[in-house]
Design an enzyme around this catalytic site. Structure first.
Site, PDB file in Angstrom:
ATOM      1  N   CYS A 242       8.969  82.421  42.869  1.00 38.38           N
ATOM      2  CA  CYS A 242       8.226  81.596  43.826  1.00 38.38           C
ATOM      3  C   CYS A 242       6.802  81.312  43.364  1.00 38.38           C
ATOM      4  CB  CYS A 242       8.233  82.256  45.202  1.00 38.38           C
ATOM      5  SG  CYS A 242       9.834  82.117  46.038  1.00 38.38           S
TER       6      CYS A 242
ATOM      7  N   LYS B 292       5.944  77.594  42.778  1.00 34.12           N
ATOM      8  CA  LYS B 292       5.699  76.635  43.845  1.00 34.12           C
ATOM      9  C   LYS B 292       4.367  75.908  43.654  1.00 34.12           C
ATOM     10  CE  LYS B 292       6.906  77.631  48.118  1.00 34.12           C
ATOM     11  NZ  LYS B 292       7.140  78.311  49.421  1.00 34.12           N
TER      12      LYS B 292
ATOM     13  N   ASP C 218       7.874  74.342  58.151  1.00 30.93           N
ATOM     14  CA  ASP C 218       8.764  75.457  58.462  1.00 30.93           C
ATOM     15  C   ASP C 218       9.706  75.742  57.306  1.00 30.93           C
ATOM     16  OD1 ASP C 218       9.431  77.396  60.510  1.00 30.93           O
ATOM     17  OD2 ASP C 218       8.955  75.824  61.948  1.00 30.93           O
ATOM     18  N   ASP C 219      10.491  76.799  57.445  1.00 29.39           N
ATOM     19  CA  ASP C 219      11.326  77.274  56.354  1.00 29.39           C
ATOM     20  C   ASP C 219      12.564  76.426  56.110  1.00 29.39           C
ATOM     21  OD1 ASP C 219       9.944  79.827  55.578  1.00 29.39           O
ATOM     22  OD2 ASP C 219      10.243  80.203  57.697  1.00 29.39           O
TER      23      ASP C 219
ATOM     24  N   ASP D 217      15.574  81.540  53.875  1.00 28.55           N
ATOM     25  CA  ASP D 217      15.069  80.506  54.783  1.00 28.55           C
ATOM     26  C   ASP D 217      15.982  80.309  55.983  1.00 28.55           C
ATOM     27  OD1 ASP D 217      12.838  80.072  53.255  1.00 28.55           O
ATOM     28  OD2 ASP D 217      13.651  78.345  52.196  1.00 28.55           O
TER      29      ASP D 217
ATOM     30  N   GLY E 224      28.213  72.452  44.003  1.00 31.12           N
ATOM     31  CA  GLY E 224      26.843  72.358  43.527  1.00 31.12           C
ATOM     32  C   GLY E 224      26.629  71.187  42.592  1.00 31.12           C
ATOM     33  N   HIS E 225      25.530  71.246  41.856  1.00 27.85           N
ATOM     34  CA  HIS E 225      25.186  70.182  40.916  1.00 27.85           C
ATOM     35  C   HIS E 225      24.450  70.800  39.743  1.00 27.85           C
ATOM     36  CE1 HIS E 225      24.362  66.175  39.468  1.00 27.85           C
ATOM     37  NE2 HIS E 225      23.063  66.439  39.411  1.00 27.85           N
ATOM     38  N   SER E 226      24.673  70.267  38.541  1.00 26.88           N
ATOM     39  CA  SER E 226      24.039  70.813  37.344  1.00 26.88           C
ATOM     40  C   SER E 226      23.482  69.708  36.478  1.00 26.88           C
ATOM     41  CB  SER E 226      25.052  71.644  36.540  1.00 26.88           C
ATOM     42  OG  SER E 226      26.141  70.823  36.128  1.00 26.88           O
TER      43      SER E 226
END
Length: 352
Positions: free
Chosen positions: A21, A24, A54-55, A95, A143-145
């Site tokens: 994190c 960020k 918010d999360d 989250d 998902g995606h790659s």
């Protein structure tokens, strides 16, 4: 590193300019980037949007159900690919818990330098993410790659919550007590790890805290007297608490001695093992924070230390404190502690 990964593979943390994190964008710069971006048209069913930072977003389906939607991804904070996958997935699911919800499923977000990392390494990252989701009782449903310069992994997560139990970061009340669910110091330990200064016990501590799911969130949301909740991640404790203060139009007092810290975190911070994100976080929030003279530089660094997969921060009535602490303890967060309170006043934080 996992035995199935070739020893000649470059360290994951050496392939990225930041990790966890700490990647960020600083809150001050993020605010500037979003300035002028038009707000979304009002939607009655959208219970939580981006207005208060918010999360997660929350969309009401009916009187009993609302969808929680969120996404989170970052670059490696550790070199072991399996551990990296577990940490990133645990962080992304947090989250959902921070909004008071329960995860339903996740989609993997994968960006890898496929000409640098062999398939075995990437497979271990994915396996780590699957393991964290299995611990949460949910599937990784797709998902995606992409082929990217730096390794990136995370999740888009979907959860469910009762509209009556949604916990925003903007609903704190004067007189509320503040409870932090996990100790601070993840960024400091990660900085020491990257420089070869973290021993085996420190590494175990780092992995243990960053892979502990914030399962208490859904239980906390149902407790009478719990008003606001968020999770402490990349903006550090002060940054995320400031979000509660600004959203609730209240002022917080933080007791520095009460803030739980990971073992050796204070000593490592005093030795200079801090992240660049910590300084950026302080620069973004310093005008709203007053530090007591006895709060030194190491403590300041820990209060702004970016927490990858950090703990939940709860604002609750004083009478709810025993139940809140019990809920944390029941889900493996025995270090949870009351760290301060909210009161009327200009939005900001006094660290005493």
């Amino acid at each position: 590193m996992n035995a199935s990964v070739p020893v000649s593979v470059p360290r994951l943390t050496s392939l990225s300019h930041g990790g966890g994190c700490g990647c960020k964008i600083a809150p001050g710069l993020l605010t500037e980037l979003l300035r002028g971006v038009p707000a979304a048209s009002p939607v009655a069913a959208l219970l939580v949007g981006r207005e208060t930072g918010d999360d997660a977003a929350v969309y009401r389906l009916n009187d009993e159900q609302a969808i929680v939607a969120t996404t989170d991804f970052f670059m490696p904070i550790v070199d072991d690919p399996f551990d990296f996958g577990r940490i990133a997935a645990t962080n992304a699911l947090s989250d959902v818990y921070a909004m008071g919800g329960r995860p339903l499923l996740a989609l993997a977000l994968v960006g890898m330098p496929i000409k640098v990392l062999p398939a075995e390494v990437i497979r271990e990252i994915l396996r780590g993410g699957e393991a964290a989701c299995a611990a949460a009782g949910i599937p990784v449903a797709g998902g995606h790659s992409i082929d990217s310069v730096e390794p990136i992994y995370g999740l888009a997560a979907i959860g469910l919550v009762s509209p009556r139990e949604v916990k925003r970061n903007s609903d704190g009340r004067a007189g509320d007590r503040l409870v932090l669910g996990k100790p601070l110091g993840v960024g400091v330990l990660a900085a020491a790890l990257k420089k070869g200064a973290l021993d085996a016990d420190g590494y175990r501590t780092l992995i243990e805290t960053t892979t502990r799911l914030n399962l208490a969130g859904a239980e906390l949301a149902r407790l009478p007297g719990v008003h606001a909740m968020t999770d402490v991640t990349g903006f550090g404790l002060l940054g995320h608490l400031l979000g509660i203060c600004r959203g609730s139009q209240l002022r917080a007092t933080l007791a520095i001695e009460s803030v739980p810290l990971l073992p050796r975190a204070l000593a490592l911070a005093a030795a200079g093992y801090v992240t660049g994100a910590s300084a950026r976080n302080w620069a973004s929030s310093a005008d709203s924070i007053v530090l007591a003279p006895r709060v030194g530089s190491p403590q300041q660094a820990l209060l702004t230390d970016p927490q990858t997969s950090g703990g939940l921060l709860v604002s609750c009535e004083p009478r709810a404190l025993p139940a809140v602490l019990a809920a944390f303890a029941a889900h493996g967060c025995e270090s949870a502690a009351e760290i301060g309170c909210l009161a009327d006043g200009a939005p900001g934080i006094d660290v005493a």
